[in-house]
Design a protein around this motif. Structure first.
Motif, PDB file in Angstrom:
ATOM      1  N   SER A   1      26.602  71.837  52.587  1.00  0.00           N
ATOM      2  CA  SER A   1      25.862  72.759  51.730  1.00  0.00           C
ATOM      3  C   SER A   1      25.523  72.075  50.406  1.00  0.00           C
ATOM      4  O   SER A   1      26.171  71.103  50.008  1.00  0.00           O
ATOM      5  CB  SER A   1      26.691  74.016  51.472  1.00  0.00           C
ATOM      6  OG  SER A   1      27.807  73.693  50.667  1.00  0.00           O
ATOM      7  N   LEU A   2      24.524  72.604  49.723  1.00  0.00           N
ATOM      8  CA  LEU A   2      24.134  72.028  48.434  1.00  0.00           C
ATOM      9  C   LEU A   2      25.270  72.116  47.420  1.00  0.00           C
ATOM     10  O   LEU A   2      25.457  71.208  46.610  1.00  0.00           O
ATOM     11  CB  LEU A   2      22.888  72.727  47.900  1.00  0.00           C
ATOM     12  CG  LEU A   2      21.615  72.506  48.726  1.00  0.00           C
ATOM     13  CD1 LEU A   2      20.478  73.356  48.162  1.00  0.00           C
ATOM     14  CD2 LEU A   2      21.239  71.045  48.754  1.00  0.00           C
TER      15      LEU A   2
ATOM     16  N   VAL B   1      27.613  69.230  48.066  1.00  0.00           N
ATOM     17  CA  VAL B   1      27.043  67.946  47.631  1.00  0.00           C
ATOM     18  C   VAL B   1      27.073  67.847  46.114  1.00  0.00           C
ATOM     19  O   VAL B   1      27.377  66.788  45.562  1.00  0.00           O
ATOM     20  CB  VAL B   1      25.610  67.765  48.176  1.00  0.00           C
ATOM     21  CG1 VAL B   1      24.953  66.535  47.584  1.00  0.00           C
ATOM     22  CG2 VAL B   1      25.634  67.684  49.693  1.00  0.00           C
ATOM     23  N   ARG B   2      26.789  68.957  45.441  1.00  0.00           N
ATOM     24  CA  ARG B   2      26.854  68.953  43.976  1.00  0.00           C
ATOM     25  C   ARG B   2      28.271  68.671  43.481  1.00  0.00           C
ATOM     26  O   ARG B   2      28.470  67.922  42.536  1.00  0.00           O
ATOM     27  CB  ARG B   2      26.412  70.298  43.429  1.00  0.00           C
ATOM     28  CG  ARG B   2      25.093  70.237  42.812  1.00  0.00           C
ATOM     29  CD  ARG B   2      24.803  71.482  42.032  1.00  0.00           C
ATOM     30  NE  ARG B   2      23.360  71.584  41.992  1.00  0.00           N
ATOM     31  CZ  ARG B   2      22.703  72.676  41.859  1.00  0.00           C
ATOM     32  NH1 ARG B   2      23.333  73.819  41.745  1.00  0.00           N
ATOM     33  NH2 ARG B   2      21.404  72.664  41.827  1.00  0.00           N
TER      34      ARG B   2
ATOM     35  N   LEU C   1      27.719  63.237  50.821  1.00  0.00           N
ATOM     36  CA  LEU C   1      26.471  63.012  51.548  1.00  0.00           C
ATOM     37  C   LEU C   1      26.512  61.691  52.308  1.00  0.00           C
ATOM     38  O   LEU C   1      26.102  61.610  53.457  1.00  0.00           O
ATOM     39  CB  LEU C   1      25.286  63.051  50.587  1.00  0.00           C
ATOM     40  CG  LEU C   1      23.905  63.019  51.210  1.00  0.00           C
ATOM     41  CD1 LEU C   1      23.689  64.237  52.108  1.00  0.00           C
ATOM     42  CD2 LEU C   1      22.835  62.970  50.140  1.00  0.00           C
TER      43      LEU C   1
ATOM     44  N   SER D   1      21.193  60.484  53.751  1.00  0.00           N
ATOM     45  CA  SER D   1      20.233  61.562  53.510  1.00  0.00           C
ATOM     46  C   SER D   1      19.664  62.059  54.841  1.00  0.00           C
ATOM     47  O   SER D   1      19.811  61.416  55.889  1.00  0.00           O
ATOM     48  CB  SER D   1      19.089  61.049  52.630  1.00  0.00           C
ATOM     49  OG  SER D   1      18.279  60.140  53.371  1.00  0.00           O
TER      50      SER D   1
ATOM     51  N   ALA E   1      23.858  74.435  57.255  1.00  0.00           N
ATOM     52  CA  ALA E   1      24.954  74.019  56.375  1.00  0.00           C
ATOM     53  C   ALA E   1      26.252  74.016  57.180  1.00  0.00           C
ATOM     54  O   ALA E   1      26.540  74.952  57.907  1.00  0.00           O
ATOM     55  CB  ALA E   1      25.047  74.954  55.186  1.00  0.00           C
TER      56      ALA E   1
ATOM     57  N   VAL F   1      25.244  77.914  45.944  1.00  0.00           N
ATOM     58  CA  VAL F   1      24.714  77.018  44.929  1.00  0.00           C
ATOM     59  C   VAL F   1      24.704  77.778  43.617  1.00  0.00           C
ATOM     60  O   VAL F   1      24.261  78.920  43.556  1.00  0.00           O
ATOM     61  CB  VAL F   1      23.277  76.558  45.300  1.00  0.00           C
ATOM     62  CG1 VAL F   1      22.716  75.679  44.203  1.00  0.00           C
ATOM     63  CG2 VAL F   1      23.295  75.836  46.625  1.00  0.00           C
TER      64      VAL F   1
END
Length: 129
Positions: free
Chosen positions: A69-70, A73-74, A80, A86, A122, A128
């Motif tokens: 999920s974003l 990754v954040r 990643l 990617s 995801a 997010v």
């Protein structure tokens, strides 16, 4: 063992008269399974189609791809890279993997594999922020 078994065993490397054909449905199922394995999704989510490419088989694959999920990754940017890079990098690598798998399992020769990423699944729940 039947009397014919030793005779047939000795001919395993030689072609016998007749035809062996793999149906389009069987090729499609193998391609869906191969792509699903590479993209980390269910085979039912993968769509494939076949075209004639100057006498060879060309495979087009449309599939979602699994990814963190974003939010994940954040929180952890290195995550990643641990998942294979990617989405573009994974899709590029997937072409070769799917081609090799389908050719190996079916004995068919593919001229190319075209990939279309149709969505993202995801692998972990998260919001997010």
């Amino acid at each position: 063992m039947s009397p014919a078994a030793p005779r047939l065993a000795g001919q395993a490397g030689k072609g016998l008269a007749g035809h062996t054909r793999i149906s389009t449905q069987a090729l499609t199922s193998v391609a869906q399974a191969a792509a699903a394995d590479v993209f980390g999704v269910a085979p039912a989510a993968v769509r494939v189609s076949w075209t004639d490419d100057a006498g060879a088989l060309a495979l087009a694959v449309s599939s979602p791809i699994s990814a963190p999920s974003l939010g994940t990754v954040r929180a952890s940017p290195g995550r990643l890279e641990r998942t294979g890079g990617s989405i573009a990098q994974r899709a590029t690598l997937a072409k070769a993997l799917i081609l090799a798998t389908v050719e190996h399992l079916t004995g068919s020769r593919l001229s190319r594999v075209d990939i279309r990423i149709s969505g993202l699944q995801a692998t972990e729940q998260g919001r997010v922020q």
